[in-house]
Enzyme design. Structure first.
Site, PDB file in Angstrom:
ATOM      1  N   SER A 101       0.832  -1.211   0.000  1.00 31.17           N
ATOM      2  CA  SER A 101       0.000   0.000   0.000  1.00 31.17           C
ATOM      3  C   SER A 101       0.863   1.255   0.000  1.00 31.17           C
ATOM      4  CB  SER A 101      -0.887   0.001   1.251  1.00 31.17           C
ATOM      5  OG  SER A 101      -1.507   1.268   1.411  1.00 31.17           O
ATOM      6  N   TYR A 125      -1.703   5.648  -4.594  1.00 33.52           N
ATOM      7  CA  TYR A 125      -2.713   6.705  -4.560  1.00 33.52           C
ATOM      8  C   TYR A 125      -2.070   7.911  -5.217  1.00 33.52           C
ATOM      9  CZ  TYR A 125      -5.821   4.317  -1.255  1.00 33.52           C
ATOM     10  OH  TYR A 125      -6.691   3.443  -0.665  1.00 33.52           O
ATOM     11  N   THR A 151      -5.035   2.892  -7.450  1.00 32.50           N
ATOM     12  CA  THR A 151      -6.361   2.760  -6.821  1.00 32.50           C
ATOM     13  C   THR A 151      -7.201   3.999  -7.122  1.00 32.50           C
ATOM     14  OG1 THR A 151      -5.501   1.345  -5.090  1.00 32.50           O
ATOM     15  CG2 THR A 151      -7.569   2.489  -4.612  1.00 32.50           C
ATOM     16  N   LYS A 221      -7.066  -0.231 -10.105  1.00 30.33           N
ATOM     17  CA  LYS A 221      -7.728  -0.979  -9.020  1.00 30.33           C
ATOM     18  C   LYS A 221      -8.967  -0.227  -8.555  1.00 30.33           C
ATOM     19  CE  LYS A 221      -6.869  -2.947  -4.401  1.00 30.33           C
ATOM     20  NZ  LYS A 221      -7.631  -2.133  -3.457  1.00 30.33           N
ATOM     21  N   HIS A 245     -12.880  -2.324  -2.853  1.00 32.00           N
ATOM     22  CA  HIS A 245     -12.053  -1.917  -1.712  1.00 32.00           C
ATOM     23  C   HIS A 245     -12.488  -2.662  -0.434  1.00 32.00           C
ATOM     24  CE1 HIS A 245      -9.203   1.650  -1.112  1.00 32.00           C
ATOM     25  NE2 HIS A 245      -9.228   1.132   0.087  1.00 32.00           N
TER      26      HIS A 245
HETATM   27  C1  LIG Z   1      -7.761  -2.349   6.627  1.00 32.76           C
HETATM   28  C2  LIG Z   1      -7.732  -2.240   5.150  1.00 32.76           C
HETATM   29  C3  LIG Z   1      -6.904  -1.296   4.551  1.00 32.76           C
HETATM   30  C4  LIG Z   1      -6.849  -1.186   3.170  1.00 32.76           C
HETATM   31  N1  LIG Z   1      -5.968  -0.300   2.606  1.00 32.76           N
HETATM   32  C5  LIG Z   1      -5.916  -0.204   1.266  1.00 32.76           C
HETATM   33  C6  LIG Z   1      -4.985   0.687   0.654  1.00 32.76           C
HETATM   34  O1  LIG Z   1      -4.195   1.346   1.312  1.00 32.76           O
HETATM   35  N2  LIG Z   1      -4.986   0.771  -0.703  1.00 32.76           N
HETATM   36  C7  LIG Z   1      -5.835   0.036  -1.476  1.00 32.76           C
HETATM   37  O2  LIG Z   1      -5.816   0.149  -2.706  1.00 32.76           O
HETATM   38  N3  LIG Z   1      -6.708  -0.839  -0.928  1.00 32.76           N
HETATM   39  C8  LIG Z   1      -6.753  -0.969   0.416  1.00 32.76           C
HETATM   40  N4  LIG Z   1      -7.634  -1.862   0.970  1.00 32.76           N
HETATM   41  C9  LIG Z   1      -8.474  -2.699   0.103  1.00 32.76           C
HETATM   42  C10 LIG Z   1      -7.783  -4.025  -0.233  1.00 32.76           C
HETATM   43  O3  LIG Z   1      -6.696  -3.818  -1.092  1.00 32.76           O
HETATM   44  C11 LIG Z   1      -8.731  -5.006  -0.926  1.00 32.76           C
HETATM   45  O4  LIG Z   1      -9.365  -4.367  -2.000  1.00 32.76           O
HETATM   46  C12 LIG Z   1      -9.796  -5.589   0.030  1.00 32.76           C
HETATM   47  O5  LIG Z   1      -9.285  -5.736   1.326  1.00 32.76           O
HETATM   48  C13 LIG Z   1     -10.279  -6.937  -0.489  1.00 32.76           C
HETATM   49  O6  LIG Z   1     -11.284  -7.454   0.314  1.00 32.76           O
HETATM   50  P1  LIG Z   1     -11.044  -8.579   1.459  1.00 32.76           P
HETATM   51  O7  LIG Z   1     -10.493  -7.845   2.624  1.00 32.76           O
HETATM   52  O8  LIG Z   1     -12.410  -9.129   1.659  1.00 32.76           O
HETATM   53  O9  LIG Z   1     -10.063  -9.599   0.902  1.00 32.76           O
HETATM   54  C14 LIG Z   1      -7.681  -2.008   2.362  1.00 32.76           C
HETATM   55  C15 LIG Z   1      -8.498  -2.955   2.975  1.00 32.76           C
HETATM   56  C16 LIG Z   1      -8.521  -3.096   4.334  1.00 32.76           C
HETATM   57  C17 LIG Z   1      -9.394  -4.152   4.951  1.00 32.76           C
END
Ligand SMILES: Cc1cc2nc3c(=O)[nH]c(=O)nc-3n(C[C@H](O)[C@H](O)[C@H](O)COP(=O)(O)O)c2cc1C
Length: 359
Positions: A101, A125, A151, A221, A245
């Site tokens: 990330s 980002y 993203t 994404k 997300h």
């Molecule tokens: C706590 C948390 C933080 C996340 N931070 C980011 C991030 O910084 N950048 C991003 O593109 N997606 C982020 N995501 C989304 C994840 O990349 C992903 O799309 C998502 O967790 C997939 O779903 P799942 O948790 O059911 O596997 C985050 C998700 C969670 C749960």
């Protein structure tokens, strides 16, 4: 995987658990991400030679031990002191890639040094300050990251009501070093502060500029529609990640799995299609492959492993994914992920609204 989820809830302080576990608003989309998999049934084929089954696959020009990558999840050091460095080592040991990330608690160069043999992709980002964005990109390129996941579903942070209720704050001492210089250096940044720097004016022209000016493939994404899947490819993306997300941005959008087929059709083989959201089991991976994904990303599942037992816990979760996927492939008559087709699944029968015999 459910055991890790439960143990992580015990291990984490409640506010931190809410941050990682939570979704936006009613958390309807977050729930749908899981429920969508239950609407499919596997159609196993028998008397196929599955004496030797491999979960291995090729993605973006390199091998992976399985079509399951670690999704970008922010602030991993809040889950465990091993943080992103432990996650990167776990991914490398499992033979798969980590997507780091932008909001990571270790720099891209540190992650590369921690797991030099692992494959790594960088989640970007795009910030209002393009110099900050460029510096992040440069560090990722120099540190051997192989692709950029841009993203685009977060021009603002979603309404995370668990965090509003708990008053969750990033703990003192947890910083985002790659953003320090740009955003004021050395102190803890709140989630809101980070998102306030994201460029909400980003458009398709910016994608084109980024993709043409970057030596790495750029995947978009956060795509949920055929229209945006096609536009992404037409504007230079090497692929897309079908994602909402993890249900943390706009509530009431489709489950990623439900959006996957229209995006696959629109991309029409012109780029890589990844998906994430709700991946908890090897059978989930199988269903996503059958609907046309080249590979999937898992967010919360490896994060729960990290929270429970650091690098070792994350590795165990990734191993469970590989074991479950291998078993699913063998029992459905597929010797590899490449052998999985749309004919290996069918829609589940519609639930009966009235039981028979009640007239
Ligand atoms: C706590 C948390 C933080 C996340 N931070 C980011 C991030 O910084 N950048 C991003 O593109 N997606 C982020 N995501 C989304 C994840 O990349 C992903 O799309 C998502 O967790 C997939 O779903 P799942 O948790 O059911 O596997 C985050 C998700 C969670 C749960």
């Amino acid at each position: 995987m459910r055991d890790f989820e439960r143990l992580a809830e015990e291990a984490l302080e409640p506010g931190a658990h809410g941050y990682f576990a939570g979704g936006a608003a009613e958390e309807a989309t977050m729930g749908e991400n899981l429920a969508a998999f239950a609407r499919w049934r596997i159609r196993p084929r028998v008397l196929v030679d599955v004496d030797s089954v491999s979960t291995g696959t090729e993605l973006l020009g390199g091998p992976l031990s399985m079509p399951v990558l670690v999704a970008p999840v922010a602030f991993q050091r809040i889950a465990h002191p091993d943080g992103e460095l432990g996650m990167a080592r776990a991914a490398a040991a499992a033979g798969t890639a980590i997507c780091l990330s932008t909001i990571a608690t270790s720099r891209p160069s540190e992650v590369a040094a921690a797991a030099p043999d692992g494959r790594r992709f960088f989640q970007l980002y795009c910030f209002r300050d393009r110099a900050v964005t460029q510096a992040l990109l440069d560090e990722a390129v120099e540190s051997g990251f192989e692709a950029i996941l841009l993203t685009v579903d977060a021009p603002r942070a979603g309404r995370r009501e668990r965090d509003l209720r708990s008053g969750f704050e990033v703990p003192a001492g947890v910083s985002v070093p790659s953003l320090d210089a740009a955003l004021g250096g050395g102190r803890s940044l709140s989630v809101a502060e980070v998102f306030s720097q994201v460029d909400a004016s980003l458009g398709w022209g910016d994608l084109e500029e980024l993709a043409s000016g970057c030596s790495l493939p750029v995947l978009v994404k956060g795509v949920l529609t055929a229209e945006d899947g096609a536009l992404a490819i037409e504007h230079g993306a090497a692929g897309v990640v079908v994602s909402n997300h993890g249900g943390r941005q706009l509530d009431r959008v489709s489950a990623s799995l439900d959006a996957l087929p229209e995006v696959v059709e629109a991309v029409a083989g012109r780029g890589t299609v990844l998906m994430d959201g709700g991946i908890r089991r090897g059978t989930d991976v199988f269903i996503a492959l059958a609907l046309g994904a080249d590979a999937v990303l898992a967010g919360r599942a490896p994060l729960w492993g990290l929270a429970v037992d650091g690098e070792r816990g994350a590795l165990r979760v990734l191993q469970i994914f590989r074991e479950e996927l291998e078993l699913t492939l063998a029992l459905s008559g597929c010797e590899s992920p490449a052998a999985v087709t749309r004919e290996h699944i069918q829609a589940a029968p519609a639930p009966r609204l009235y039981s028979e015999g009640l007239g």
